[in-house]
Design a protein around this motif. Structure first.
Motif, PDB file in Angstrom:
ATOM      1  N   HIS A 242      12.347  -5.983   6.738  1.00 13.53           N
ATOM      2  CA  HIS A 242      11.087  -6.506   6.199  1.00 13.53           C
ATOM      3  C   HIS A 242       9.923  -5.600   6.590  1.00 13.53           C
ATOM      4  O   HIS A 242       9.049  -5.298   5.759  1.00 13.53           O
ATOM      5  CB  HIS A 242      10.851  -7.917   6.733  1.00 13.53           C
ATOM      6  N   ALA A 243       9.910  -5.154   7.835  1.00 12.68           N
ATOM      7  CA  ALA A 243       8.841  -4.272   8.295  1.00 12.68           C
ATOM      8  C   ALA A 243       8.847  -2.957   7.518  1.00 12.68           C
ATOM      9  O   ALA A 243       7.789  -2.456   7.113  1.00 12.68           O
ATOM     10  CB  ALA A 243       8.983  -4.011   9.791  1.00 12.68           C
ATOM     11  N   ILE A 244      10.031  -2.401   7.286  1.00 11.32           N
ATOM     12  CA  ILE A 244      10.122  -1.154   6.514  1.00 11.32           C
ATOM     13  C   ILE A 244       9.578  -1.356   5.105  1.00 11.32           C
ATOM     14  O   ILE A 244       8.797  -0.535   4.587  1.00 11.32           O
ATOM     15  CB  ILE A 244      11.573  -0.658   6.453  1.00 11.32           C
ATOM     16  N   LEU A 245       9.972  -2.448   4.455  1.00  8.18           N
ATOM     17  CA  LEU A 245       9.507  -2.731   3.100  1.00  8.18           C
ATOM     18  C   LEU A 245       7.982  -2.815   3.042  1.00  8.18           C
ATOM     19  O   LEU A 245       7.343  -2.246   2.153  1.00  8.18           O
ATOM     20  CB  LEU A 245      10.122  -4.039   2.597  1.00  8.18           C
ATOM     21  N   ILE A 247       5.793  -1.676   5.321  1.00  4.04           N
ATOM     22  CA  ILE A 247       5.165  -0.402   5.698  1.00  4.04           C
ATOM     23  C   ILE A 247       5.109   0.530   4.491  1.00  4.04           C
ATOM     24  O   ILE A 247       4.076   1.154   4.213  1.00  4.04           O
ATOM     25  CB  ILE A 247       5.925   0.262   6.863  1.00  4.04           C
ATOM     26  N   VAL A 248       6.213   0.630   3.775  1.00  2.09           N
ATOM     27  CA  VAL A 248       6.244   1.486   2.580  1.00  2.09           C
ATOM     28  C   VAL A 248       5.232   0.993   1.551  1.00  2.09           C
ATOM     29  O   VAL A 248       4.484   1.783   0.956  1.00  2.09           O
ATOM     30  CB  VAL A 248       7.661   1.522   1.977  1.00  2.09           C
ATOM     31  N   ALA A 249       5.165  -0.339   1.353  1.00  2.03           N
ATOM     32  CA  ALA A 249       4.247  -0.896   0.358  1.00  2.03           C
ATOM     33  C   ALA A 249       2.794  -0.708   0.775  1.00  2.03           C
ATOM     34  O   ALA A 249       1.949  -0.294  -0.030  1.00  2.03           O
ATOM     35  CB  ALA A 249       4.552  -2.376   0.153  1.00  2.03           C
ATOM     36  N   PHE A 250       2.477  -1.008   2.043  1.00  2.00           N
ATOM     37  CA  PHE A 250       1.085  -0.955   2.492  1.00  2.00           C
ATOM     38  C   PHE A 250       0.601   0.488   2.643  1.00  2.00           C
ATOM     39  O   PHE A 250      -0.430   0.875   2.091  1.00  2.00           O
ATOM     40  CB  PHE A 250       0.935  -1.673   3.830  1.00  2.00           C
ATOM     41  N   VAL A 251       1.351   1.258   3.419  1.00  3.18           N
ATOM     42  CA  VAL A 251       0.933   2.640   3.693  1.00  3.18           C
ATOM     43  C   VAL A 251       1.055   3.495   2.436  1.00  3.18           C
ATOM     44  O   VAL A 251       0.191   4.330   2.152  1.00  3.18           O
ATOM     45  CB  VAL A 251       1.755   3.233   4.852  1.00  3.18           C
TER      46      VAL A 251
END
Length: 263
Positions: A242-245, A247-251
């Motif tokens: 979830h964090a990876i998803l 991070i990719v979306a936000f950053v």
């Protein structure tokens, strides 16, 4: 990394709490956290549909700026991240009163770092890539708003705060929606199918502010994550995925919004 083909029995610790008390506890925990978000999301989509502007012509901004002064905005963001994990501390405390180590039971620890990282990365890729295509398709069909996943502006602290927000989302949603609810509702006598589907539907509902595509996509994510948790008994890979998803979306949005036309 191969998971068992057959789902194992999901045994939970014995609790002195009665069924009604367990259901009341989970309802209150949800109303203090993600359940409240689900209610506001329903109101949000009702507001969006009540306008004359098509849903796919509307923009949903996440991680909004809270103050004009950079230092004050940063303080707001950090406080928001900190308070966002309080429900996690609450459920760990509630479970910890009845078991030796709630974090160990939930699989929310560092005992299997390599396994958790690898499984989390696989889950992120398996959900993220189809999820992006599904988002684009539902937006084109008018069933979803356009998502602006960062509204923080350009500050030295923007990217670190977005990463912290992504991690907070992963911890909050997976520990509460999967680890805690799967434990408590099973103790209350619910079947594993009831637990799985109800948790996934609530997850989808608190993403309804994004549109119907966001709701459906997150229901599917909840079903997949729930099945993986039932097989592995570890919430940490789900937190990592979830964090990876996020991070990719936000950053990714923050870095590419001025360079990619369809964002």
């Amino acid at each position: 990394m191969r998971l068992p083909v057959r789902l194992p029995a999901y045994d939970v610790p014995v609790t002195p709490l009665r069924r009604r008390s367990l259901q009341t506890e989970t309802a209150l925990v949800l109303l203090l956290s993600l359940g409240a978000s689900a209610i506001y999301s329903v109101l949000s989509i009702m507001r969006s549909l009540s306008t004359d502007v098509a849903l796919n012509k509307q923009t949903t901004t996440m991680n909004r700026s809270q103050a004009s002064a950079s230092w004050l905005d940063l303080l707001y963001q950090l406080v928001g991240v900190g308070l966002g994990v309080v429900p996690v501390l609450l459920v760990i405390n509630l479970l910890g009163r009845e078991m030796k180590s709630a974090t160990t039971w939930l699989g929310f620890d560092g005992r299997r770092k390599g396994h958790d990282l690898a499984l989390g990365a696989v889950l992120a890729a398996g959900i993220g890539i189809p999820g992006l295509l599904f988002y684009l398709a539902t937006r084109a069909l008018g069933a979803n708003t356009s998502l602006a996943t960062s509204g923080l502006g350009d500050h030295w602290w923007t990217l670190p705060v977005l990463v912290l927000a992504a991690i907070q989302n992963g911890v909050l949603e997976e520990v509460v929606m999967i680890g805690y609810l799967f434990t408590r509702w099973t103790q209350a006598g619910w079947s594993w199918v009831q637990v799985l589907v109800t948790s996934a539907v609530i997850r989808g509902t608190y993403h309804l502010y994004q549109g119907f595509g966001g709701m459906v996509g997150n229901i599917v994510m909840g079903l997949v994550f729930g099945l993986v948790y039932r097989r592995t008994r570890r919430v940490m890979p789900l937190v990592i995925a979830h964090a990876i998803l996020d991070i990719v979306a936000f950053v990714g949005y923050a870095l590419l919004k001025d360079h990619v036309s369809w964002l």
